[in-house]
Design a protein around this motif. Sequence first.
Motif, PDB file in Angstrom:
ATOM      1  N   GLY A   1      -7.418   2.664 -11.968  1.00 56.40           N
ATOM      2  CA  GLY A   1      -6.226   3.491 -12.172  1.00 56.40           C
ATOM      3  C   GLY A   1      -5.280   3.422 -10.992  1.00 56.40           C
ATOM      4  O   GLY A   1      -4.060   3.314 -11.162  1.00 56.40           O
ATOM      5  N   ASP A   2      -5.836   3.460  -9.770  1.00 52.70           N
ATOM      6  CA  ASP A   2      -5.000   3.403  -8.569  1.00 52.70           C
ATOM      7  C   ASP A   2      -4.362   2.027  -8.378  1.00 52.70           C
ATOM      8  O   ASP A   2      -3.272   1.917  -7.813  1.00 52.70           O
ATOM      9  CB  ASP A   2      -5.823   3.775  -7.330  1.00 52.70           C
ATOM     10  CG  ASP A   2      -6.099   5.272  -7.261  1.00 52.70           C
ATOM     11  OD1 ASP A   2      -5.620   6.002  -8.144  1.00 52.70           O
ATOM     12  OD2 ASP A   2      -6.809   5.707  -6.336  1.00 52.70           O
ATOM     13  N   PHE A   3      -5.055   0.967  -8.839  1.00 56.47           N
ATOM     14  CA  PHE A   3      -4.472  -0.373  -8.768  1.00 56.47           C
ATOM     15  C   PHE A   3      -3.189  -0.429  -9.588  1.00 56.47           C
ATOM     16  O   PHE A   3      -2.156  -0.914  -9.119  1.00 56.47           O
ATOM     17  CB  PHE A   3      -5.471  -1.414  -9.292  1.00 56.47           C
ATOM     18  CG  PHE A   3      -4.901  -2.805  -9.438  1.00 56.47           C
ATOM     19  CD1 PHE A   3      -4.873  -3.678  -8.357  1.00 56.47           C
ATOM     20  CD2 PHE A   3      -4.378  -3.234 -10.659  1.00 56.47           C
ATOM     21  CE1 PHE A   3      -4.331  -4.955  -8.487  1.00 56.47           C
ATOM     22  CE2 PHE A   3      -3.835  -4.514 -10.787  1.00 56.47           C
ATOM     23  CZ  PHE A   3      -3.814  -5.368  -9.701  1.00 56.47           C
ATOM     24  N   PHE A   4      -3.245   0.075 -10.827  1.00 49.43           N
ATOM     25  CA  PHE A   4      -2.063   0.073 -11.690  1.00 49.43           C
ATOM     26  C   PHE A   4      -0.957   0.950 -11.109  1.00 49.43           C
ATOM     27  O   PHE A   4       0.224   0.579 -11.137  1.00 49.43           O
ATOM     28  CB  PHE A   4      -2.427   0.553 -13.093  1.00 49.43           C
ATOM     29  CG  PHE A   4      -3.316  -0.406 -13.846  1.00 49.43           C
ATOM     30  CD1 PHE A   4      -3.033  -1.756 -13.889  1.00 49.43           C
ATOM     31  CD2 PHE A   4      -4.451   0.053 -14.515  1.00 49.43           C
ATOM     32  CE1 PHE A   4      -3.846  -2.650 -14.577  1.00 49.43           C
ATOM     33  CE2 PHE A   4      -5.265  -0.831 -15.210  1.00 49.43           C
ATOM     34  CZ  PHE A   4      -4.966  -2.172 -15.242  1.00 49.43           C
ATOM     35  N   GLU A   5      -1.332   2.105 -10.575  1.00 44.72           N
ATOM     36  CA  GLU A   5      -0.332   3.007 -10.019  1.00 44.72           C
ATOM     37  C   GLU A   5       0.307   2.410  -8.764  1.00 44.72           C
ATOM     38  O   GLU A   5       1.524   2.514  -8.560  1.00 44.72           O
ATOM     39  CB  GLU A   5      -0.986   4.354  -9.682  1.00 44.72           C
ATOM     40  CG  GLU A   5       0.028   5.427  -9.326  1.00 44.72           C
ATOM     41  CD  GLU A   5      -0.597   6.817  -9.263  1.00 44.72           C
ATOM     42  OE1 GLU A   5       0.050   7.702  -8.694  1.00 44.72           O
ATOM     43  OE2 GLU A   5      -1.714   6.996  -9.776  1.00 44.72           O
ATOM     44  N   TYR A   6      -0.520   1.752  -7.936  1.00 47.15           N
ATOM     45  CA  TYR A   6      -0.023   1.179  -6.682  1.00 47.15           C
ATOM     46  C   TYR A   6       1.009   0.088  -6.950  1.00 47.15           C
ATOM     47  O   TYR A   6       2.120   0.112  -6.408  1.00 47.15           O
ATOM     48  CB  TYR A   6      -1.191   0.616  -5.869  1.00 47.15           C
ATOM     49  CG  TYR A   6      -0.788  -0.054  -4.576  1.00 47.15           C
ATOM     50  CD1 TYR A   6      -0.379   0.698  -3.478  1.00 47.15           C
ATOM     51  CD2 TYR A   6      -0.791  -1.443  -4.459  1.00 47.15           C
ATOM     52  CE1 TYR A   6       0.005   0.088  -2.297  1.00 47.15           C
ATOM     53  CE2 TYR A   6      -0.406  -2.058  -3.287  1.00 47.15           C
ATOM     54  CZ  TYR A   6      -0.013  -1.293  -2.211  1.00 47.15           C
ATOM     55  OH  TYR A   6       0.374  -1.910  -1.037  1.00 47.15           O
ATOM     56  N   PHE A   7       0.653  -0.875  -7.819  1.00 46.84           N
ATOM     57  CA  PHE A   7       1.569  -1.985  -8.070  1.00 46.84           C
ATOM     58  C   PHE A   7       2.662  -1.619  -9.074  1.00 46.84           C
ATOM     59  O   PHE A   7       3.699  -2.277  -9.113  1.00 46.84           O
ATOM     60  CB  PHE A   7       0.802  -3.225  -8.525  1.00 46.84           C
ATOM     61  CG  PHE A   7       0.136  -3.941  -7.382  1.00 46.84           C
ATOM     62  CD1 PHE A   7       0.894  -4.568  -6.411  1.00 46.84           C
ATOM     63  CD2 PHE A   7      -1.240  -3.962  -7.266  1.00 46.84           C
ATOM     64  CE1 PHE A   7       0.287  -5.215  -5.333  1.00 46.84           C
ATOM     65  CE2 PHE A   7      -1.858  -4.601  -6.200  1.00 46.84           C
ATOM     66  CZ  PHE A   7      -1.086  -5.236  -5.232  1.00 46.84           C
ATOM     67  N   GLY A   8       2.450  -0.559  -9.856  1.00 46.89           N
ATOM     68  CA  GLY A   8       3.519  -0.081 -10.721  1.00 46.89           C
ATOM     69  C   GLY A   8       4.659   0.537  -9.941  1.00 46.89           C
ATOM     70  O   GLY A   8       5.782   0.651 -10.434  1.00 46.89           O
ATOM     71  N   ASN A   9       4.373   0.941  -8.692  1.00 47.42           N
ATOM     72  CA  ASN A   9       5.388   1.566  -7.839  1.00 47.42           C
ATOM     73  C   ASN A   9       5.614   0.789  -6.539  1.00 47.42           C
ATOM     74  O   ASN A   9       6.219   1.312  -5.603  1.00 47.42           O
ATOM     75  CB  ASN A   9       4.967   3.004  -7.507  1.00 47.42           C
ATOM     76  CG  ASN A   9       4.912   3.879  -8.747  1.00 47.42           C
ATOM     77  OD1 ASN A   9       5.939   4.289  -9.281  1.00 47.42           O
ATOM     78  ND2 ASN A   9       3.706   4.155  -9.234  1.00 47.42           N
ATOM     79  N   PHE A  10       5.119  -0.437  -6.476  1.00 51.58           N
ATOM     80  CA  PHE A  10       5.266  -1.269  -5.280  1.00 51.58           C
ATOM     81  C   PHE A  10       6.719  -1.719  -5.137  1.00 51.58           C
ATOM     82  O   PHE A  10       7.382  -2.050  -6.126  1.00 51.58           O
ATOM     83  CB  PHE A  10       4.345  -2.492  -5.390  1.00 51.58           C
ATOM     84  CG  PHE A  10       4.228  -3.307  -4.129  1.00 51.58           C
ATOM     85  CD1 PHE A  10       3.286  -2.980  -3.171  1.00 51.58           C
ATOM     86  CD2 PHE A  10       5.046  -4.406  -3.912  1.00 51.58           C
ATOM     87  CE1 PHE A  10       3.159  -3.738  -2.014  1.00 51.58           C
ATOM     88  CE2 PHE A  10       4.934  -5.165  -2.767  1.00 51.58           C
ATOM     89  CZ  PHE A  10       3.990  -4.839  -1.808  1.00 51.58           C
ATOM     90  N   ASP A  11       7.219  -1.728  -3.897  1.00 52.19           N
ATOM     91  CA  ASP A  11       8.598  -2.140  -3.644  1.00 52.19           C
ATOM     92  C   ASP A  11       8.653  -3.667  -3.511  1.00 52.19           C
ATOM     93  O   ASP A  11       8.677  -4.222  -2.413  1.00 52.19           O
ATOM     94  CB  ASP A  11       9.131  -1.475  -2.366  1.00 52.19           C
ATOM     95  CG  ASP A  11      10.624  -1.697  -2.180  1.00 52.19           C
ATOM     96  OD1 ASP A  11      11.227  -2.404  -3.027  1.00 52.19           O
ATOM     97  OD2 ASP A  11      11.196  -1.182  -1.201  1.00 52.19           O
TER      98      ASP A  11
END
Length: 314
Positions: A182-192
């Motif tokens: 879940g954190d992988f998707f959230e991290y790269f879903g909001n990566f700059d």
Amino acid sequence: KKGPFEMEYQMKRLPSERLATQKILSVIGDCLDNFGPGCVGIQKILNARCPLVKFSHQPTGFQCDLSVSNSIATKSSELLYIYGCLDSRVRALVFTVRCWARIHGLTNSVPGTWITNFSLTMMVMFFLQKRSPPIIPTLDQLKELADEKDKHVIGGYDCSFVSDLSKIKPTKNTETLDVLLGDFFEYFGNFDFRRNSINLRKGKEVNKPESSPLYIWNPFEQDLNISKNVNQPQLEKFIAMARESAWILQKEDKTQQVINKEPWGLAALLIPFGKSNHSKMKNRMKGLGSETIRSLLDSLKLNNANSLQKAVGK
């Protein structure tokens, strides 16, 4: 040497080593296609930066990449093997993300503008380096632990890293796989992605040295971007899928989904989103960039209201 005969041969001269590599791989590809037992789906990708032949080995189900004189790729495979041995969560997360990407059309066996499995694997490694505490060490940390037998310089590039796993301290991170996914998707879903690049040597984001949509530093050839082929639409598709997947995993009505016999959690992620019925798709899309969409709708409503007031005033 045991017999009475000696054989001498001379190779034809070619204008460049690259052309020689292409010709050798072309012949090998034809041999595999015509005579290789169980070898199917032969693809000769000879115009890539590193020419290769891809094929499937039917009896084992292995997907194979064959190249010539590419020692740095061997060191990259060795590095991934070491990372996979350090913690059981590494391989599980990599295979889950790669399976997810394949199902949603983010990767493809044919070369193109989409993210490759190697780039996805590097993104997972980088994410695991960024955890607190980190689950795997950075490449620079592995290099510091290397001894003389681990020193390797190939084509001017330092490919040194420790090979003795006992020298690497086990991680103290105890996060479960479902949390990490879940954190992988959230991290790269909001990566700059506009500003930052992914660097496994440092284990941190660094400013992009060029304007490629996705910039992932080659672990050893630091002047190369392994994701240079990815274009902006494909990156945006990845971001959208990552955000949608993060929203699905965060849903709290799992009990109701079980009662309704609906897939949830990982099972829901491994179904192509477009295959579900319209109402489910509508609900999923609510979580995709919801803040941006909400603010856009609010501004539209505000503009419409102001226009209406002006019309009434007139």
